[in-house]
Design an enzyme around this catalytic site. Structure first.
Site, short mmCIF file in Angstrom:
data_model
loop_
_atom_site.label_atom_id
_atom_site.label_comp_id
_atom_site.label_asym_id
_atom_site.label_seq_id
_atom_site.Cartn_x
_atom_site.Cartn_y
_atom_site.Cartn_z
N ASP A 288 0.88 -1.15 -0.12
CA ASP A 288 0.05 -0.04 -0.03
C ASP A 288 0.88 1.15 0.10
O ASP A 288 2.10 1.14 -0.04
CB ASP A 288 -0.89 0.00 1.43
CG ASP A 288 -2.30 0.91 0.95
OD1 ASP A 288 -2.20 1.68 0.02
OD2 ASP A 288 -2.91 0.50 1.74
C1 BGC Z 1 -5.07 3.32 0.28
C2 BGC Z 1 -5.04 2.28 -0.76
C3 BGC Z 1 -5.08 2.65 -2.39
C4 BGC Z 1 -3.71 3.55 -2.34
C5 BGC Z 1 -3.40 4.20 -3.74
C6 BGC Z 1 -3.80 4.31 0.01
O1 BGC Z 1 -3.87 5.23 0.79
O2 BGC Z 1 -4.95 2.67 1.50
O3 BGC Z 1 -6.46 1.71 -0.85
O4 BGC Z 1 -5.23 1.96 -3.25
O5 BGC Z 1 -3.41 4.53 -1.33
O6 BGC Z 1 -4.05 5.12 -3.96
#
Ligand code: BGC
Length: 768
Positions: A288
Site C-alpha cells: 500500500d
Molecule cells: C489506500 C489504498 C489505495 C492507495 C493508492 C492508499 O492510501 O490505502 O487503498 O489503493 O492509497 O491510492
C-alpha cells in the site's frame, strides 16, 4: 449416451484449454527469461518501483523527475494519473527512451466506477445482486481502460465489524460469505473470466486489498494495530481474499496493519506461506501507499532493513516508498530480486503490454465509451437497488405524485456529495443534486421546494475536515445564521404536504482516514429533524451514509427512513425512482446497525458464550449482556423492507445433502403484494457439536429474485459443501459436526429480524 457424449466433449475442451494455457505459459517464460538476461540489477529493481508521479502536465511530462527515472529504467509503473494522453506520453518515454523499452503498468483507484460512478462498495453489497456488481466492475473497466488504465486497486474486500472505521464504506461489510461472492464478481468483472481473462482490450488487472485483516483495526481507528486468532482469521476475515485468489485476481495489495505482530508488508507467513503456498496465488504483491517506509514508524528497522524484509517476505512492487530501490545483493539475494521482477514482468506480459504497450491508450475513439448514457442508465438501476428501506410506517412511502414536497437538509443541494468516497475519476459537477433528481422523476403535478435548514456540522472546522477534495457543501458562501436557516426550513415545511429530509454524513465522513467515535447524525442536523417533526407533516429521512449509523432516536420518531449510502453519479434520480415507487426498494443490509457505539463490535454471526442471554430478555444477572442496552442490534444484517411482500412458502432439499457434495435447496417464494418487487432469499447455516465453538447461523447462500404482483416462483439455491466445514488454525478445512441446521427466509433467523419484518425463517435439519 447423450450424457457420455457431452462429458467427452467437456473433457476434450478442458484438455485443449489446458494445452493452450501451457503453450501460452511457455511462450511467456521464454520471453521473460530472454528479457531478464539482458537486465542490469538496477533495471530489475526498477521494475519493483511504483513511485508517486505527481500531477503530470501533458507536453511537459518529458522534463519531469519521473520521466528521468523512466528513461533510466527505474520505474515499473505509475498510478492515479488521469487521461489517455498523459498515459500515452509516459508510456512512450518508457518504450522509446529507456534502454530495454519495457512498458509501464498504469494503476488507479477505480473503486466503484470510473466517470460513471456506481454506489460505494458497501452500497453495492446491499444489492445482494452479484451480476449487477460484476457488471459495475465490467463497466468501470471499460471506462478506465479507454482512458489508459490497465490496473485497478480494487476490489477492497476487508471484512469489517466496526462502523467507527471509515473504510467500511469501501468494502462489502461484515460477512465472509457475502464478501467472498462480491470479491469473485468484481474480479471477474474487471479481468474477464476464464479463457477471456485479459483477452479483451477492456479487461484490466484487479488488485485485491488490503491483505490482510485491515478491517479489524483496533477501535475502528484507521491504520491501527490488528490482533486476531488464526481460527477467526481463516474462517472469517481471510475468506474474501481467498475467493479473489480463486477467481484468478492478478495482484494483491499488502495492508498497512500488522498481523501476528509483524506488519503485513514484511510478513512472510502471510505473503508467502499462506498466499502462495497454501492458496496458490501466482500474481504479484504490491504494497500500500508508503507501506514499506511506514515500517520504520512501526519500529522494525531503518529503510534498507524494512525494504529487505518486505522483499524477502514476498512483496514484489513498492508503492511510493522507493525503498526496494535501495536494495543490493548485500541485503537480499539475486534470487529474491529476480523472483519479484519476474512477477511484475509476467503481469505486463499477461496484460498484453509487450505485444502492444499502447493497448489501453490507442485511440481517441475509446474515450467515447466513458460516461455514456447507456452506462449511466445501468448505474441508475444499480443505485436504486442498493438503497435500504429501514422503516416505512403507515406506508408514507412511496410518495404520491401530487402536492408539494419540501426537500430539506444540508445534503439536498449538492452535486459533489452524491458520488461517495474514492471516486477519483469522477467529474464532481456532473451528478444531479437530490432536488434535481426528485424533480426529474416527480412529474408535472408535484411542486418541489427546498431549504438547506442547517449546516452539516455545528463546528466549522469539523465540517471543513469532512468536506475535503472539492466536496464543500457551500458553508463558506453561507451568509445566514443558523436560526435564519432553520426558520426558512420550517416555513416551507409548513406549506408542504410531505418533507424529505436529506441528512446524515457527507461523502468524506467515510473512507480513508475518516474514522468516527460518534456515528450518529451530527447534532445540528438532528435539531433540524426534531423541528421538522414538530410540524406534524409526514417526514421521510433520506439518510446518506458510508457506514451503519446509530439512529435509534430517528427509528423511534421518524415514520420513514431510506438509507441511500452514496449512490454514485446517478444517485439522485435513482432516489427519486424509489421514493415515488417506480422502483421497489430491494436492498438488504450487509452490516449490522448497533443501537449505540458501546455495543461495537456488533455483528450477526458471533459466537455463543457459555452464558447466553435467554431469547427476548434484556438483562439477567451473570449473563452475557449490558446493564444499559439490550444485546439486540437496531437493524440486523440481511434486513431491508420493500413496498412488496415476499414470503418463503416452502423450502426443501432438492437432493439429500451429503458430506462431500453441495446441497441444493428448492425454495418456493410468493409475492403477496399488488406491486412487482424484488427480494433476497437468504440461507444461513449453523453446524452443531464441532470441535470449535460454532458461530451463530452464518450466511451460506442467497439468491435475488424478481416477482410480479401475486407471482409465485420456485428457485434452487446451492449450499456449498464447504459450508459444513471449519478451517482449523493451520488453515486446513475439516468436517467435524454431527448435525447442521439450514435457515431459509427473506431475512436472518434472529428475533430482531423477525420483529422488524414479521417473517420467520424455515428450517431444514441435516443429521450427518
Ligand atoms: C489506500 C489504498 C489505495 C492507495 C493508492 C492508499 O492510501 O490505502 O487503498 O489503493 O492509497 O491510492
Amino acid at each position: 449416451m447423450k450424457k457420455v457424449f457431452m462429458l467427452s466433449c467437456l473433457i476434450f475442451s478442458l484438455i485443449v484449454v489446458h494445452a493452450q494455457e501451457e503453450d501460452e505459459n511457455q511462450a511467456m517464460n521464454e520471453y521473460i527469461h530472454a528479457l531478464m538476461s539482458k537486465m542490469t540489477l538496477e533495471e530489475k529493481l526498477g521494475q519493483l518501483n511504483l513511485p508517486v508521479s505527481g500531477d503530470i502536465v501533458t507536453g511537459q511530462a518529458k522534463n519531469s523527475d519521473v520521466a528521468a527515472k523512466i528513461r533510466a529504467g527505474k520505474v515499473g509503473g505509475l498510478f492515479n494519473i488521469k487521461g489517455q494522453d498523459k498515459v500515452r506520453e509516459m508510456q512512450r518515454i518508457a518504450v522509446e527512451e529507456s534502454r530495454l523499452h519495457i512498458p509501464l503498468l498504469f494503476g488507479k483507484d477505480v473503486i466503484h466506477g470510473y466517470e460513471t460512478v456506481f454506489p460505494i462498495p458497501l452500497g453495492l453489497a446491499a444489492t445482494w445482486n452479484m451480476s449487477a456488481i460484476e457488471q459495475s466492475a465490467r463497466l468501470a473497466a471499460v471506462e478506465a481502460s479507454a482512458d489508459g488504465i490497465c490496473w485497478t486497486f480494487s476490489p477492497m474486500v476487508d471484512i469489517s465489524r466496526d462502523p467507527r472505521w471509515g473504510r467500511m464504506a469501501e468494502g462489502g461489510g461484515e460477512d465472509p460469505y457475502l464478501g467472498g461472492r462480491i470479491a469473485e464478481a468484481m474480479v471477474n468483472g474487471y479481468q474477464g473470466k476464464g479463457k477471456l481473462r485479459y483477452k479483451q482490450d477492456s479487461n484490466i488487472m484487479a488488485c485485491v486489498k488490503h491483505y490482510a485483516l485491515y478491517g479489524a483495526s483496533e477501535a475502528g481507528r484507521d491504520y491501527n494495530t490488528v490482533d486476531m486468532s488464526r481460527i477467526r482469521m481463516f474462517n472469517e476475515y481471510m475468506y474474501p481474499y481467498k475467493a479473489a485468489i480463486e477467481a484468478g485476481v492478478g495482484s494483491v495489495m499488502a495492508s498497512f496493519n500488522e498481523v501476528d505482530g509483524v506488519p503485513a508488508t514484511a510478513n512472510k507467513w502471510l505473503l508467502t506461506d499462506v498466499l502462495r503456498k497454501q492458496w496458490g496465488f501466482n500474481g504479484f504483491v504490491v504494497t500500500d501507499y508508503t507501506g514499506v517506509s511506514e515500517m520504520v514508524d512501526h519500529g522494525i528497522g531503518d529503510l534498507p532493513t524494512v525494504s529487505a524484509r518486505a522483499l524477502k517476505a514476498g512483496v514484489d512492487m513498492d508503492m511510493v516508498s522507493e525503498g526496494l530501490q535501495t536494495l543490493d545483493e548485500g541485503k537480499v539475494s539475486q534470487e529474491d530480486i529476480d523472483r519479484a521482477c519476474r512477477r511484475v514482468l509476467e503481469a505486463k506480459y499477461k496484460l498484453g503490454l509487450f505485444h502492444d504497450p499502447y493497448k489501453y491508450c490507442k485511440s481517441a475513439e475509446a474515450v467515447k465509451n466513458i460516461f455514456t448514457s447507456e452506462h449511466r442508465a445501468i448505474a441508475r438501476k444499480v443505485a436504486a437497488e442498493s438503497f435500504v428501506l429501514l422503516k416505512n410506517k403507515e406506508n408514507v412511502l412511496p410518495l404520491k405524485r401530487q402536492g408539494t414536497i419540501a426537500v430539506i437538509g444540508p445534503l439536498a443541494n449538492s452535486r459533489s456529495n452524491m458520488v461517495g468516497t474514492w471516486s477519483v475519476a469522477a467529474d464532481l459537477d456532473k451528478p444531479m443534486t437530490l432536488i434535481e433528481g426528485i424533480r426529474s422523476v416527480a412529474g408535472n403535478n408535484v411542486r418541489v421546494v427546498y431549504a438547506k435548514g442547517s449546516h452539516l456540522m455545528a463546528d466549522e472546522m469539523n465540517e471543513k475536515n469532512a468536506t475535503v477534495f472539492g466536496r464543500s457543501l457551500g458553508r463558506e458562501r453561507e451568509k445566514r445564521t443558523d436560526e435564519q436557516m432553520l426558520a426558512e426550513a420550517l416555513k416551507i415545511a409548513g406549506e408542504s404536504d410531505v418533507i424529505v429530509a436529506a441528512l446524515g454524513e457527507s461523502s468524506e465522513m467515510s473512507g480513508e482516514s475518516s474514522s468516527r467515535t460518534d456515528i450518529g447524525i451530527p447534532e445540528v442536523q438532528k435539531t433540524l429533524l426534531r423541528e421538522l417533526l414538530t410540524t406534524g407533516k409526514p417526514v421521510v429521512l433520506v439518510l446518506f451514509s458510508g457506514r451503519p449509523m446509530t439512529i435509534g432516536w430517528e427509528n423511534e420518531n421518524v415514520p420513514a427512513i431510506l438509507n441511500v449510502w452514496f449512490g454514485g453519479t446517478e444517485a439522485a434520480p435513482a432516489i427519486g425512482d424509489v421514493l415515488f415507487g417506480d422502483v421497489n426498494p430491494s436492498g438488504k443490509l450487509p452490516v449490522t446497525y448497533p443501537q449505540n457505539v458501546g455495543q461495537i463490535p456488533l455483528y450477526y454471526n458471533h459466537k455463543s458464550t457459555g452464558r447466553p442471554l435467554a431469547e427476548g430478555r434484556w438483562f439477567e444477572k451473570f449473563r452475557s449482556n449490558y446493564l444499559d442496552v439490550s444485546n439486540d442490534p437496531l437493524y440486523p444484517f440481511g434486513y431491508g423492507l420493500s413496498y412488496g411482500d415476499v414470503q418463503v412458502e416452502k423450502a426443501e432439499f432438492a437432493k439429500a445433502p451429503e458430506k462431500e457434495q453441495d446441497a441444493e435447496i428448492r425454495v418456493t417464494v410468493k409475492n403477496h403484494s399488488e406491486v412487482a418487487t424484488r427480494d433476497v432469499v437468504e440461507v444461513y447455516i449453523k453446524n452443531q457439536d464441532s470441535k470449535y465453538a460454532p458461530v451463530n447461523p452464518a450466511l451460506c447462500g442467497f439468491a435475488k429474485v424478481s416477482l410480479e404482483a401475486g407471482e409465485e416462483k420456485e428457485l434452487t439455491i446451492t449450499v456449498s459443501k464447504e459450508a459444513y466445514k471449519v478451517v482449523n488454525d493451520e488453515g486446513e478445512k475439516i468436517f467435524d459436526s454431527s448435525s447442521s441446521v439450514l435457515f431459509v427466509g427473506t431475512n436472518g433467523p434472529d428475533k430482531r429480524s423477525e420483529a422488524l419484518t414479521g417473517k420467520v425463517t424455515k428450517q431444514l435439519v441435516i443429521n450427518w
